[in-house]
Write an enzyme that holds these catalytic residues in place. Structure first.
Site, PDB file in Angstrom:
ATOM      1  N   HIS A   1       4.657   4.512  12.698  1.00 13.23           N
ATOM      2  CA  HIS A   1       4.871   4.429  11.246  1.00 13.23           C
ATOM      3  C   HIS A   1       5.875   5.506  10.865  1.00 13.23           C
ATOM      4  CE1 HIS A   1       3.034   4.053   7.043  1.00 13.23           C
ATOM      5  NE2 HIS A   1       3.573   5.249   6.953  1.00 13.23           N
TER       6      HIS A   1
ATOM      7  N   HIS B   1       8.858   7.194   8.204  1.00 13.01           N
ATOM      8  CA  HIS B   1       9.480   7.330   6.881  1.00 13.01           C
ATOM      9  C   HIS B   1      10.915   7.790   7.081  1.00 13.01           C
ATOM     10  CE1 HIS B   1       6.193   6.742   3.939  1.00 13.01           C
ATOM     11  NE2 HIS B   1       5.445   6.923   5.021  1.00 13.01           N
TER      12      HIS B   1
ATOM     13  N   ARG C   1       0.841  -1.194   0.000  1.00 14.62           N
ATOM     14  CA  ARG C   1       0.000   0.000   0.000  1.00 14.62           C
ATOM     15  C   ARG C   1       0.885   1.257   0.000  1.00 14.62           C
ATOM     16  NH1 ARG C   1      -0.750   4.696   2.509  1.00 14.62           N
ATOM     17  NH2 ARG C   1      -0.211   3.683   4.455  1.00 14.62           N
TER      18      ARG C   1
ATOM     19  N   CYS D   1       4.230   9.188   0.383  1.00 14.08           N
ATOM     20  CA  CYS D   1       2.869   9.688   0.178  1.00 14.08           C
ATOM     21  C   CYS D   1       2.836  10.579  -1.053  1.00 14.08           C
ATOM     22  CB  CYS D   1       2.432  10.488   1.404  1.00 14.08           C
ATOM     23  SG  CYS D   1       0.872  11.348   1.165  1.00 14.08           S
TER      24      CYS D   1
ATOM     25  N   ASN E   1       9.190   4.235   3.416  1.00 14.32           N
ATOM     26  CA  ASN E   1       9.052   3.762   4.793  1.00 14.32           C
ATOM     27  C   ASN E   1      10.387   3.172   5.230  1.00 14.32           C
ATOM     28  OD1 ASN E   1       6.268   3.055   3.282  1.00 14.32           O
ATOM     29  ND2 ASN E   1       5.885   3.620   5.393  1.00 14.32           N
TER      30      ASN E   1
HETATM   31 ZN    ZN Z   1       3.428   6.387   5.213  1.00 12.37          ZN
END
Ligand code: ZN
Length: 305
Positions: free
Chosen positions: A206, A208, A14, A239, A248
């Site tokens: 989460h 990056h 994703r 994104c 990520n």
């Molecule tokens: Zn992200």
């Protein structure tokens, strides 16, 4: 000291692929997910149910989910930004919905056409819809460590969003550094504040690697008490609505760091490295992850000369 375990959510299919210039085929997405499953990862974000005109890479969300293997103990997560996405996701067999509230009015409008207040209200509707359909649902607070347009995001704002989402029944709250601005001390402070405000609520983080602080932030989050960390195979991703966002943290680099630091992950690093090499071949370019290039240290028994 008892060994703590950390769970992993693989987001490569994703977050990883949504920023890829070429559209990865449905078969390749299913192959990516299957290879990560084979390494022992048990929770995976498999698609986002968003407007295909805005994110063409995710247009085959339903087809991906339909083709995934049915296995015990696995949770497939569908990311949704509004009720329309939630209805699409609930018509598939995803086990879990992931809603998103952006902690910035400006970025929220650009990313998903919602202010913070609108994001909270929509996420509450998504949580209720998931509950009615007997599926799990959690909320990610995006831009929790900084906004590409507004700059610093006050911790008090993130805490109040987390509180509202916990009250609305979120099974877990994730703190996302969407633009890779966070540093470890900030992670320790924010995770500590949220744990104090919402004791017992499972937390996920989460990160990056936009400013090369992703893996350090993951270590800080693990030490401060998050139970789950997101990562993407090879470190691909970013994104599409965050300027200059990069990938990520690489799943294989994260597993190496955690296991060597004494956290149990139940993930097989060799299997993950071979999945990352497959991903490189399939994309036709090098991925950002480093452990797949340098190899595991010390050499696993199976490779010892
Ligand atoms: Zn992200």
């Amino acid at each position: 000291m008892m060994q703590r375990s950390i769970s992993i959510v693989e987001v490569g299919a994703r977050d990883g692929l949504q920023n890829e210039p070429g559209v990865f085929t449905t078969d390749n997405k299913v192959a990516l997910i299957s290879r990560v499953l084979a390494s022992g990862v048990r929770r995976l974000e498999v698609a986002s149910f968003v407007n295909p005109k805005r994110v063409p890479q995710m247009a085959d969300a339903e087809a991906v989910v339909a083709a995934l293997p049915e296995l015990a103990g696995i949770s497939y997560i569908g990311l949704v930004l509004n009720m329309k996405g939630a209805e699409r996701a609930l018509a598939t067999r995803v086990h879990e919905l992931g809603a998103v509230v952006v902690a910035s009015d400006t970025f929220g409008r650009k990313n998903q056409g919602q202010t913070i207040a609108e994001g909270i209200a929509e996420a509450a509707r998504i949580l209720a819809a998931a509950r009615a359909a007997k599926r799990t649902a959690q909320v990610t607070i995006s831009a929790a460590f900084g906004c590409p347009f507004e700059g610093e995001v006050p911790a008090a704002r993130v805490i109040s969003i987390a509180q509202a989402m916990a009250d609305a029944g979120a099974a877990e709250i994730a703190l996302a550094d969407t633009i890779g601005a966070a540093v470890p001390s900030q992670v320790e402070d924010l995770v500590g504040d949220i744990r104090a405000a919402l004791p017992g609520l499972p937390l996920r983080a989460h990160f990056h690697n936009t400013r090369n602080t992703g893996i350090a932030n993951a270590y800080a989050a693990a030490r401060t008490g998050v139970s789950t960390l997101d990562a993407s195979l090879g470190g691909i991703g970013g994104c599409p609505f965050a300027p200059k966002a990069t990938g990520n943290i690489p799943t294989e680099d994260l597993i190496y760091m955690l296991e060597r630091s004494g956290f149990a992950t139940s993930v097989n690093l060799e299997a993950l490295i071979s999945a990352s090499r497959w991903l490189e071949e399939t994309l036709g370019r090098a991925v950002p992850g480093l452990v797949s290039k340098a190899g595991i240290f010390p050499k696993p028994q199976s490779q010892a000369a």
